[in-house]
Design a protein around this motif. Structure first.
Motif, PDB file in Angstrom:
ATOM      1  N   THR A   1      37.752  24.579  45.433  1.00  0.00           N
ATOM      2  CA  THR A   1      37.422  24.736  43.970  1.00  0.00           C
ATOM      3  C   THR A   1      36.021  24.590  43.989  1.00  0.00           C
ATOM      4  O   THR A   1      35.438  24.790  42.934  1.00  0.00           O
ATOM      5  CB  THR A   1      38.082  23.463  43.372  1.00  0.00           C
ATOM      6  OG1 THR A   1      37.969  22.268  43.845  1.00  0.00           O
ATOM      7  CG2 THR A   1      39.547  23.790  43.207  1.00  0.00           C
TER       8      THR A   1
ATOM      9  N   GLU B   1      36.912  20.205  33.606  1.00  0.00           N
ATOM     10  CA  GLU B   1      36.386  21.221  33.280  1.00  0.00           C
ATOM     11  C   GLU B   1      36.866  22.513  34.044  1.00  0.00           C
ATOM     12  O   GLU B   1      37.186  23.479  33.521  1.00  0.00           O
ATOM     13  CB  GLU B   1      34.829  21.056  33.371  1.00  0.00           C
ATOM     14  CG  GLU B   1      34.019  20.284  32.348  1.00  0.00           C
ATOM     15  CD  GLU B   1      34.192  18.945  32.974  1.00  0.00           C
ATOM     16  OE1 GLU B   1      34.785  18.494  34.051  1.00  0.00           O
ATOM     17  OE2 GLU B   1      33.719  18.056  32.082  1.00  0.00           O
ATOM     18  N   PHE B   2      37.024  22.119  35.213  1.00  0.00           N
ATOM     19  CA  PHE B   2      37.769  23.195  35.787  1.00  0.00           C
ATOM     20  C   PHE B   2      38.982  23.493  35.426  1.00  0.00           C
ATOM     21  O   PHE B   2      39.627  24.684  35.671  1.00  0.00           O
ATOM     22  CB  PHE B   2      37.717  22.659  37.669  1.00  0.00           C
ATOM     23  CG  PHE B   2      38.625  23.682  38.522  1.00  0.00           C
ATOM     24  CD1 PHE B   2      37.892  24.691  39.113  1.00  0.00           C
ATOM     25  CD2 PHE B   2      39.999  23.027  38.880  1.00  0.00           C
ATOM     26  CE1 PHE B   2      38.891  25.471  39.753  1.00  0.00           C
ATOM     27  CE2 PHE B   2      40.671  23.915  39.629  1.00  0.00           C
ATOM     28  CZ  PHE B   2      39.967  25.246  40.036  1.00  0.00           C
ATOM     29  N   GLU B   3      40.002  22.444  35.184  1.00  0.00           N
ATOM     30  CA  GLU B   3      41.458  22.419  34.768  1.00  0.00           C
ATOM     31  C   GLU B   3      41.455  23.339  33.550  1.00  0.00           C
ATOM     32  O   GLU B   3      42.221  24.240  33.278  1.00  0.00           O
ATOM     33  CB  GLU B   3      42.001  21.163  34.805  1.00  0.00           C
ATOM     34  CG  GLU B   3      43.658  21.311  34.607  1.00  0.00           C
ATOM     35  CD  GLU B   3      44.114  19.970  34.661  1.00  0.00           C
ATOM     36  OE1 GLU B   3      45.351  20.054  35.189  1.00  0.00           O
ATOM     37  OE2 GLU B   3      43.608  19.060  34.250  1.00  0.00           O
ATOM     38  N   ALA B   4      40.346  22.911  32.814  1.00  0.00           N
ATOM     39  CA  ALA B   4      40.440  23.763  31.385  1.00  0.00           C
ATOM     40  C   ALA B   4      39.978  25.043  31.563  1.00  0.00           C
ATOM     41  O   ALA B   4      40.634  26.216  30.810  1.00  0.00           O
ATOM     42  CB  ALA B   4      39.477  23.045  30.661  1.00  0.00           C
ATOM     43  N   LYS B   5      39.045  25.379  32.653  1.00  0.00           N
ATOM     44  CA  LYS B   5      38.947  26.821  32.766  1.00  0.00           C
ATOM     45  C   LYS B   5      39.994  27.410  33.375  1.00  0.00           C
ATOM     46  O   LYS B   5      40.177  28.632  33.072  1.00  0.00           O
ATOM     47  CB  LYS B   5      37.460  26.848  33.829  1.00  0.00           C
ATOM     48  CG  LYS B   5      36.810  28.282  33.954  1.00  0.00           C
ATOM     49  CD  LYS B   5      35.913  28.140  34.914  1.00  0.00           C
ATOM     50  CE  LYS B   5      34.827  27.163  34.570  1.00  0.00           C
ATOM     51  NZ  LYS B   5      33.469  27.257  35.613  1.00  0.00           N
ATOM     52  N   LEU B   6      40.687  26.694  34.055  1.00  0.00           N
ATOM     53  CA  LEU B   6      41.865  27.490  34.860  1.00  0.00           C
ATOM     54  C   LEU B   6      42.989  27.754  33.915  1.00  0.00           C
ATOM     55  O   LEU B   6      43.399  28.773  33.987  1.00  0.00           O
ATOM     56  CB  LEU B   6      42.253  26.534  35.962  1.00  0.00           C
ATOM     57  CG  LEU B   6      43.438  26.943  37.084  1.00  0.00           C
ATOM     58  CD1 LEU B   6      42.543  28.142  37.837  1.00  0.00           C
ATOM     59  CD2 LEU B   6      43.809  25.961  38.002  1.00  0.00           C
ATOM     60  N   GLN B   7      43.149  26.773  32.952  1.00  0.00           N
ATOM     61  CA  GLN B   7      44.133  26.861  31.929  1.00  0.00           C
ATOM     62  C   GLN B   7      43.593  27.951  30.965  1.00  0.00           C
ATOM     63  O   GLN B   7      44.724  28.801  30.438  1.00  0.00           O
ATOM     64  CB  GLN B   7      44.311  25.837  31.223  1.00  0.00           C
ATOM     65  CG  GLN B   7      45.030  24.525  31.799  1.00  0.00           C
ATOM     66  CD  GLN B   7      45.170  23.216  31.318  1.00  0.00           C
ATOM     67  OE1 GLN B   7      44.473  23.242  29.855  1.00  0.00           O
ATOM     68  NE2 GLN B   7      46.025  22.377  31.731  1.00  0.00           N
ATOM     69  N   LYS B   8      42.522  28.321  30.628  1.00  0.00           N
ATOM     70  CA  LYS B   8      41.954  29.257  29.911  1.00  0.00           C
ATOM     71  C   LYS B   8      42.243  30.558  30.365  1.00  0.00           C
ATOM     72  O   LYS B   8      42.556  31.674  29.758  1.00  0.00           O
ATOM     73  CB  LYS B   8      40.477  29.182  29.505  1.00  0.00           C
ATOM     74  CG  LYS B   8      39.828  30.053  28.587  1.00  0.00           C
ATOM     75  CD  LYS B   8      38.249  29.883  28.307  1.00  0.00           C
ATOM     76  CE  LYS B   8      37.830  30.704  27.236  1.00  0.00           C
ATOM     77  NZ  LYS B   8      36.575  30.622  26.848  1.00  0.00           N
ATOM     78  N   LYS B   9      42.017  30.840  31.845  1.00  0.00           N
ATOM     79  CA  LYS B   9      42.326  31.858  32.485  1.00  0.00           C
ATOM     80  C   LYS B   9      43.585  32.348  32.393  1.00  0.00           C
ATOM     81  O   LYS B   9      43.984  33.544  32.293  1.00  0.00           O
ATOM     82  CB  LYS B   9      41.577  32.012  33.967  1.00  0.00           C
ATOM     83  CG  LYS B   9      40.089  31.836  33.820  1.00  0.00           C
ATOM     84  CD  LYS B   9      39.767  31.907  35.372  1.00  0.00           C
ATOM     85  CE  LYS B   9      38.186  32.036  35.370  1.00  0.00           C
ATOM     86  NZ  LYS B   9      37.747  31.943  36.977  1.00  0.00           N
TER      87      LYS B   9
END
Length: 844
Positions: A696, A779-787
């Motif tokens: 990551t 932030e990474f998890e939010a971005k991952l969930q958004k994708k």
């Protein structure tokens, strides 16, 4: 073999392996036992044994002292023989039995490098039969002279000559006589090479006559020498014999006194009936032996041990719990749990009037006080103390003793220790029980099973004493660094008492109360001449010694005392060691706190348990172009290798590492200090964190460490050694520890002060670990969930469009189907109407 054996009309081979023999010449019909130890000879014998008939050529050496003979050192005339018996010895040599068959002249002798032995090309001598009167006369003369030779030499049984008279074959007679004569090998070789029977008998007759004459001269010379012994020389011999007889008579008197002394000791020492019976029987046997024979020496040694054993001698136990507690506290700081268990043991013993009970096993890192605590127990209860180190013991006889089959045999070290203590109820420490081995001499761990079992050790039998000795009164205590190396059957007989490592605060007290005063006294320093500040001791423990115990700490304190002693001698009045000048005394620091500063992308800190205490474990991971391989370095065991594979599987299954072509990327996971073996099921969470950080790009938080095994679905499994791991993390300056939720019960063993100064977070799943361990994870998890949501919406749109297309296609195909169904319906109605009309017509 190098080439196929070719045979003659006599069915004997013309090419055979050859063996050179020393100090003897073989004849046809002769049986010869032979010891073969040279490599070439062994190879020749093995080649012969691999053939059906087992033929081999026996040729003699010209000089028996030559170890590696050449072709010129070997006679070219020998005997073809058959190997009738063979035996392989443990040292690689062979014992064989040869049966001579026929004479053979060697036409070619060469060394075969492939087979590693001599090969000989031979031709056989066809002997012509000769029954002439001359040969018959020679045979009779040879028999008569050989009879005379046998009587004069006193080396050959005369009865064997009568057997020779039954032999009618002159060749066989000549060979048999030659093989029984005690003459030089070169003379025998001449007889062997005599092909014609007449020549052979003449040579034998000449040789026998010569030997008889020489033997007669020897007898005459010997008689003259005996007759020339002077009178004074005879008197000298007689005087010496008289002295020997007088000395023997005196020794007999001393020997009888020794036997009487042994009988008195048997009565005085109060041996139990079975031991008394064995002692009296052995004294009776000794009285019939020669005083200085080897058997008498063994018997004396046995009686000394048997009589002097403390069969009924014991020390009185002092079961005062307050006094025992005072002594334990005086000798050791901390160790509250082991001390409490020992006091419980003594309390039960006081109520039951017996110290019999489970065998205690003190398990812990080196230097935590296991051995010295056993000494304190002996002092507290007033018993003798015996210590036996089991480290490296591989021989069962070290425990059970040696059997009395040879001079120098001794009892086992258990009986030796009890005899040395002169008490049948000492405190017996079996030190380093986890470091025993086993080999062809037996398994010492199995021998300890009877010794440490309270139900069996009433009649412990040592192989040397060979009579039961009651060791149930002995208080056995064992020590170990690692329980994993103790066999399960032996461990079942032990009650384990864990000795955890000391905290930094406990070590401060130990230095002030025990180590510093002890070392100052040993180095001649008086009170007030050396001062070591609190901060200096703290820095010493962090930069120079990192251990669960205090052994190395004491060595460093001793080094400070040596430096101080030199400065005092040079004129200083007082030496003060502070945090600032500690490095001047001890040099460059041996350790550095890497765990608190070096966490980053792909770098994480784990916690490990070792037999010497807890340790921090740094793990580094990186990626590089390749072929999808997983590279592991750091001297890892199988368990840790599987943990790395499981961690990578989990990270990939969760979708971490988007944009990475795993088929074209190699992952390298490294554990520093590659010379140190590493294994164990407790590094899964930290490996998963390091790989996730690498995939990551998120750095691991500083001042953080973790422990716990991980499944491929991300569950955190419990681990052992929680206290030791937490103390190691505290020593390294770690502020936060993530540990398995199921290990919460073990946290209570960690000192309260350590728990207060650190953040201890229990976790159940990697979903809880990663947000706590990686910076920017939310932030990474939010971005991952958004994708993931966008991907899901795209998939839904695609699915909806596909459904629309499918419905349109279904409508289009439904139209011709309706027309076809309508026509089919009309056709069915017409057929039904026609059928009804036909039925009505038939009724009419």
């Amino acid at each position: 073999m190098a080439e196929e054996i070719r045979r003659t009309t006599l069915s004997l081979p013309t090419v055979v392996p050859a063996v050179a023999i020393r100090d003897v010449v073989m004849f046809p019909g002769m049986s010869l036992p032979l010891s073969v130890d040279r490599e070439k000879s062994i190879a020749a014998v093995e080649l012969a044994l691999n053939t059906p008939e087992k033929y081999i050529l026996a040729v003699s050496q010209k000089n028996a002292e030559i170890e590696e003979p050449k072709e010129s050192d070997i006679y070219h005339f020998g005997v073809i023989a058959q190997i009738t018996q063979n035996l392989k010895m443990p040292d690689g040599s062979m014992k064989i039995f040869l049966q001579g068959l026929a004479r053979a002249r060697v036409t070619k002798l060469e060394m075969n490098d492939v087979a590693g032995s001599w090969f000989a090309t031979v031709e056989y001598i066809e002997e012509e039969e000769d029954d002439s009167p001359v040969v018959q006369a020679l045979m009779r003369k040879v028999l008569d002279e050989f009879d005379h030779y046998a009587r004069v030499s006193h080396r050959i049984a005369v009865e064997g000559v009568s057997f020779l008279r039954q032999i009618n074959d002159p060749s066989k007679l000549a060979d048999t006589v030659a093989s029984n004569m005690l003459v030089k090998a070169s003379q025998r070789q001449e007889i062997l090479e005599a092909v014609h029977i007449k020549d052979r008998l003449e040579k034998i007759l000449k040789l026998i006559t010569s030997e008889v004459e020489i033997l007669g001269l020897e007898e005459k010379i010997h008689s003259k020498v005996r007759a020339q012994i002077e009178k004074n020389q005879k008197e000298y011999y007689l005087n010496e014999q008289m002295k020997a007889i007088q000395k023997e008579l005196s020794q007999k008197d001393d020997f009888q006194k020794e036997l009487d002394s042994l009988r008195a000791k048997v009565k005085k020492n109060g041996l139990p009936p079975h031991a008394k019976e064995a002692a009296e029987k052995e004294i009776e046997r000794l009285s019939k032996m020669a005083p200085f024979s080897p058997e008498a020496t063994v018997s004396r040694t046995y009686l000394d041990w048997l009589v002097n054993m403390p069969w009924n001698k014991t020390t009185e136990d002092v079961l005062d719990l307050k006094e025992a507690k005072r002594i334990l506290d005086e000798d050791h700081f901390g160790l509250e749990k082991p001390k409490e268990r020992i006091l419980e043991y003594l309390a039960v013993s006081k109520l039951t009037n017996s110290l019999r009970g489970p065998v205690l096993c003190f398990a812990g890192a080196p230097g935590v006080g296991k051995t010295s605590l056993a000494k304190s127990i002996a002092r507290a209860i007033g018993r003798k103390f015996v210590r036996m180190s089991l480290g490296g013991v591989r021989d069962e006889s070290e425990i059970r003793g040696h059997r009395r089959t040879y001079i120098g045999s001794m009892p086992g070290r258990i009986i030796q220790g009890i005899s040395k203590a002169k008490s049948s109820n000492p405190v017996f420490l079996l030190d380093e029980i986890d470091k025993m081995g086993s080999d062809w001499r037996g398994d010492p761990a199995a021998a300890l099973l009877e010794l440490l079992d309270p139900e069996q050790n009433k009649e412990f039998t040592d192989h040397f004493l060979d009579v039961p000795f009651d060791v149930s009164k002995v208080m056995f205590i064992t020590t170990a660094n690692s329980l994993a190396n103790i066999p399960s059957t032996l461990r079942d007989r032990l009650e384990i008492i864990d000795f955890d490592g000391y905290t930094e605060y406990e070590k401060h007290d130990i230095v002030d109360k025990y180590l510093l005063p002890k070392q100052m006294k040993m180095h001649g320093l008086k009170e007030g001449q050396l001062e070591v500040t609190y901060d200096a001791v703290s820095l010493l423990m962090r930069d120079y010694v990192r251990e669960a115990g205090v052994r190395n700490l004491e060595r460093e304190i001793g080094s400070l005392c040596r430096k101080a002693s030199k400065m005092i001698v040079d004129g200083a009045k007082k030496v003060t060691v502070t945090k600032e000048n500690l490095h001047e005394f001890l040099g460059v620091p041996k350790y550095s706190n890497f765990a608190t500063e070096e966490n980053g992308v792909g770098i994480a800190t784990g916690l490990a348990w070792t037999s010497v205490g807890g340790e921090t474990l740094s793990i580094e991971a990186t990626k590089l172009p390749g072929k999808g391989q997983l590279i592991l370095t750091g001297m890892l065991g199988n368990v840790m290798k599987e943990s790395v594979r499981a961690a990578l599987t989990y990270a990939r299954s969760r979708g971490y590492g988007e944009g990475i072509d795993f088929d074209k990327t190699d992952f390298h996971v490294h554990f520093p200090e590659g010379a140190v073996p590493k294994d164990g099921p407790s590094a899964g969470s930290v490996i998963t964190t390091a790989l996730t950080s690498l995939l990551t790009g998120l750095p691991v938080k500083k001042h953080l460490a973790m422990t716990g095994e991980v499944t491929i679905t991300g569950r955190i499994l419990p681990v052992g050694g929680i206290k030791e791991k937490f103390l190691a993390a505290y020593r390294e300056g770690v502020k936060t520890i993530l540990y398995p939720h199921t290990n919460e019960k073990d946290v209570s063993e960690v000192p309260e002060r350590v728990r207060k100064e650190m953040t201890l977070i229990p976790v159940k799943h990697m979903d809880e670990v990663l947000p706590l361990a990686l910076e920017g994870w939310k932030e990474f998890e939010a971005k991952l969930q958004k994708k993931a949501h966008a991907k899901k919406r795209g998939a839904q749109k695609h699915k909806k469009a596909a459904q629309t297309v499918k419905k349109a296609a279904a409508k289009k195909s439904a139209r011709p189907a309706k027309k076809t169904a309508k026509k089919a319906s009309k056709s069915r109605s017409a057929r039904q109407t026609a059928s009804a009309r036909r039925k009505g017509a038939r009724r009419k």
